[in-house]
Write a protein that holds these residues in place. Sequence first.
Motif: not given
Length: 427
Positions: A56-61, A63-68, A115-119
């Motif tokens: 859940v926390f990884a999912n929140l992060l 999108g941020y990581c994909a942009d950053r 969770a990091f991959y899909w966003p």
Amino acid sequence: MRLRDWDRNLKVRLYGESLMNISFWMFFPFVTIYFAEEFGKDKAGFLLIFSQIFSVFANLLGGYCADRFGRKKMMVLSAGGQGISFMIFGLANTDWLDAAWISFVCYTFVGIFSAFYWPASQAMVADVVEEKDRNHVFAIFYTSINIAVVIGPLIGAIFYPTYRVHLMVIAGGACILLGFLLAKWTRETAPRFNAKGLDGNKHWYSFIGRQLKEYYIILKDKVFLLFIIGGVLLAQTFMQLDLLIPVYTKDNVQEQTFISLKNWTFTIEGEQAFGILLSENGLLVALLTVLVTKWMGKFHERNVFIGSSLIYAIAIYLFGQTTWIWGLVFAIGLFTLGELMTAGLQQTFVSKLAPEHLRGQYFAAASLRYTIGKTIAPISIPLTVWIGYDWTIGLLSFLAILSAVIFWLMFAIFEKEKQSKRLKGSA
């Protein structure tokens, strides 16, 4: 938009992710059975909840990581991380190591990397595909996943009991291969990161805080809040396809004939039965999504939402009343119908609720139905120890019925608000 006209990034992803998904689904459906055997049902349920919290926390992060940091970089790192986790997962199941706790840690990391991959992967589609073609492209990727859900469990049902380690190593190799293909044959598509877009604060935890504040503001919308609550309650039923149902079939489905043709007989038991049921679900979703969505368009949205919940309730109840494979096949067929009834309508309904300038945030908040639901759902496994299968399945059926009541109330308020707006507009 024809496949040959796709951006190369998408072609590489489609083929690479298809291979990864098939190898993943060869053993993933049986992981719940594995943890229940290793730790006991009560402890396994809480461990799966604990694991999901990290996701859940990884999912929140994500999108941020994909942009950053960029779509490509996050996808390559995530695919590689999943691959390494799968490899260690497999090694932890060999005779010379046999460490269930290492397996659990690896399973948790697989969820985090996923969770990091899909966003990043979803954002890449938006980067390279025109808006008019995005639904088609997303539909192709969705269909490829469901084809994997058909093929993977069938292979797993045959080989998992004997070749579990081999399947995990194959899955790890597929993820690492995907990471290599992404690194070699794709380009970065993310726009240049603008720190001012985050109020000048580059810290990742400030992003999570801002995201939570936005969720709080959105959830003050009564209709949308009821939509989330009803969705979380209903998720306790449909999430059991990967949780309670495999454990139930393992414990209760004894060896029996599935198909008999003259001198050839195909017999199955617990794990094989579950593989067949999961493949049935994936096949029906792949074949009937468009057809059922068009059919549901003829009915009032309220009736479709309520009907879907009630069909889920009936399906999960019937599932707990039989151990005969064809009875289970029928129950999963009903279960899948409940899933398909609202497959297209849910996103359309969210778009009706969301103000145009907040549409992205509403869709992000709508995903709470799944993240919260998936976090709570594993409690069903220890419940089978505390109160038994009959009461657990009865409770799940009741929650589905309760979600129907919530949806009825939601539409009552929604229609009242629409009527109020029309009266104000005509005044």
